[in-house]
Write a protein that holds these residues in place. Sequence first.
Motif, mmCIF file in Angstrom:
data_model
loop_
_atom_site.group_PDB
_atom_site.id
_atom_site.type_symbol
_atom_site.label_atom_id
_atom_site.label_comp_id
_atom_site.label_asym_id
_atom_site.label_seq_id
_atom_site.Cartn_x
_atom_site.Cartn_y
_atom_site.Cartn_z
ATOM 1 N N ASP A 1 0.809 -1.225 0.000
ATOM 2 C CA ASP A 1 0.000 0.000 0.000
ATOM 3 C C ASP A 1 0.838 1.269 0.000
ATOM 4 O O ASP A 1 0.281 2.376 0.061
ATOM 5 C CB ASP A 1 -0.962 0.007 1.183
ATOM 6 C CG ASP A 1 -2.230 -0.766 0.880
ATOM 7 O OD1 ASP A 1 -2.485 -1.067 -0.310
ATOM 8 O OD2 ASP A 1 -2.990 -1.062 1.823
ATOM 9 N N ASP B 1 1.999 2.447 -2.416
ATOM 10 C CA ASP B 1 1.595 3.135 -3.653
ATOM 11 C C ASP B 1 0.499 4.181 -3.406
ATOM 12 O O ASP B 1 0.299 5.061 -4.242
ATOM 13 C CB ASP B 1 1.180 2.145 -4.737
ATOM 14 C CG ASP B 1 0.022 1.263 -4.341
ATOM 15 O OD1 ASP B 1 -0.569 1.481 -3.260
ATOM 16 O OD2 ASP B 1 -0.300 0.344 -5.124
ATOM 17 N N LEU B 2 -0.190 4.086 -2.279
ATOM 18 C CA LEU B 2 -1.196 5.109 -1.957
ATOM 19 C C LEU B 2 -0.536 6.482 -1.791
ATOM 20 O O LEU B 2 -1.157 7.508 -2.051
ATOM 21 C CB LEU B 2 -1.950 4.737 -0.679
ATOM 22 C CG LEU B 2 -2.913 3.560 -0.812
ATOM 23 C CD1 LEU B 2 -3.382 3.111 0.561
ATOM 24 C CD2 LEU B 2 -4.097 3.935 -1.689
ATOM 25 N N ARG C 1 -0.029 9.143 -4.777
ATOM 26 C CA ARG C 1 -1.096 10.089 -5.152
ATOM 27 C C ARG C 1 -0.686 11.518 -4.823
ATOM 28 O O ARG C 1 -1.057 12.459 -5.513
ATOM 29 C CB ARG C 1 -2.389 9.729 -4.432
ATOM 30 C CG ARG C 1 -3.511 10.715 -4.661
ATOM 31 C CD ARG C 1 -4.743 10.288 -3.910
ATOM 32 N NE ARG C 1 -5.360 9.189 -4.608
ATOM 33 C CZ ARG C 1 -6.624 9.168 -4.982
ATOM 34 N NH1 ARG C 1 -7.404 10.172 -4.692
ATOM 35 N NH2 ARG C 1 -7.123 8.144 -5.604
ATOM 36 N N ASN D 1 -4.399 8.145 -9.044
ATOM 37 C CA ASN D 1 -4.479 6.941 -8.223
ATOM 38 C C ASN D 1 -3.523 5.887 -8.767
ATOM 39 O O ASN D 1 -3.693 5.401 -9.872
ATOM 40 C CB ASN D 1 -5.912 6.398 -8.235
ATOM 41 C CG ASN D 1 -6.046 5.152 -7.387
ATOM 42 O OD1 ASN D 1 -5.222 4.888 -6.513
ATOM 43 N ND2 ASN D 1 -7.090 4.380 -7.645
ATOM 44 N N HIS E 1 -2.873 3.157 -6.821
ATOM 45 C CA HIS E 1 -3.119 1.977 -6.007
ATOM 46 C C HIS E 1 -3.423 0.771 -6.884
ATOM 47 O O HIS E 1 -4.057 0.889 -7.926
ATOM 48 C CB HIS E 1 -4.275 2.238 -5.049
ATOM 49 C CG HIS E 1 -4.423 1.158 -4.022
ATOM 50 N ND1 HIS E 1 -3.395 0.773 -3.196
ATOM 51 C CD2 HIS E 1 -5.472 0.379 -3.696
ATOM 52 C CE1 HIS E 1 -3.818 -0.183 -2.405
ATOM 53 N NE2 HIS E 1 -5.067 -0.454 -2.686
ATOM 54 N N ASP F 1 -6.457 -8.076 -1.205
ATOM 55 C CA ASP F 1 -6.953 -6.957 -2.012
ATOM 56 C C ASP F 1 -7.691 -7.460 -3.251
ATOM 57 O O ASP F 1 -8.653 -6.842 -3.710
ATOM 58 C CB ASP F 1 -5.814 -6.029 -2.440
ATOM 59 C CG ASP F 1 -5.509 -4.960 -1.401
ATOM 60 O OD1 ASP F 1 -6.100 -5.015 -0.290
ATOM 61 O OD2 ASP F 1 -4.682 -4.085 -1.685
ATOM 62 N N ASN G 1 -12.553 1.977 -7.362
ATOM 63 C CA ASN G 1 -11.603 3.071 -7.592
ATOM 64 C C ASN G 1 -10.715 2.740 -8.795
ATOM 65 O O ASN G 1 -9.819 1.911 -8.682
ATOM 66 C CB ASN G 1 -10.722 3.291 -6.359
ATOM 67 C CG ASN G 1 -11.521 3.670 -5.145
ATOM 68 O OD1 ASN G 1 -12.041 4.773 -5.065
ATOM 69 N ND2 ASN G 1 -11.660 2.742 -4.210
ATOM 70 N N ARG H 1 -11.323 6.194 -0.690
ATOM 71 C CA ARG H 1 -10.014 6.848 -0.667
ATOM 72 C C ARG H 1 -10.130 8.331 -0.327
ATOM 73 O O ARG H 1 -9.157 9.059 -0.443
ATOM 74 C CB ARG H 1 -9.330 6.689 -2.031
ATOM 75 C CG ARG H 1 -9.234 5.249 -2.477
ATOM 76 C CD ARG H 1 -7.881 4.665 -2.192
ATOM 77 N NE ARG H 1 -7.818 3.223 -2.092
ATOM 78 C CZ ARG H 1 -8.278 2.323 -2.946
ATOM 79 N NH1 ARG H 1 -8.926 2.687 -3.997
ATOM 80 N NH2 ARG H 1 -8.107 1.049 -2.753
#
Length: 161
Positions: free
Chosen positions: A26, A28-29, A32, A38, A40, A87, A94, A122
Amino acid sequence: MAARTGDELYDWKRAALIVGAALAPDVDLLFRFVDGRNHHNNETHSIGAAILAGALAAVVLRALHFARAGALAFATSVSWTTHVVLDYLNRDTNPPIGLMALWPLSADHYKVPWPIFLDIGRKLDGETLVRNLVAAAWEGVLLVPLLWAALRYRSLRLTGE
Ligand SMILES: [Zn+2]
């Protein structure tokens, strides 16, 4: 309070590595905040990233002379993969929808046709917070019994009962 032994310290480090590997996809969140898009569920949510994480762990653990570095590196990959699998089981609304699960072999996104976990919002507003708390509670309902069973199994193995 009893003094901590070397084994306890080793177990603490091992647990931190495994938990960190499960959470790391995560990261990668945070991307943003770089460009507002995004990111993710892209490369970090893949089997390829899990293998790379295990390989990196093997190199670092061997350099630090950890006992059973290979097994711990393998556990790092497995832990990373659990994040990808969990996940994958989410309802995802999203874009991009699904996970880039087979990166680097494929840049396609894959989504389970029958999600068992709820969608995670998100946004940083009250409605999204409530929805995410409900989703987290549902994940707890599904996963806590599995955690209990795993701990019970481990306990029985350790005590030989
Ligand atoms: Zn994730």
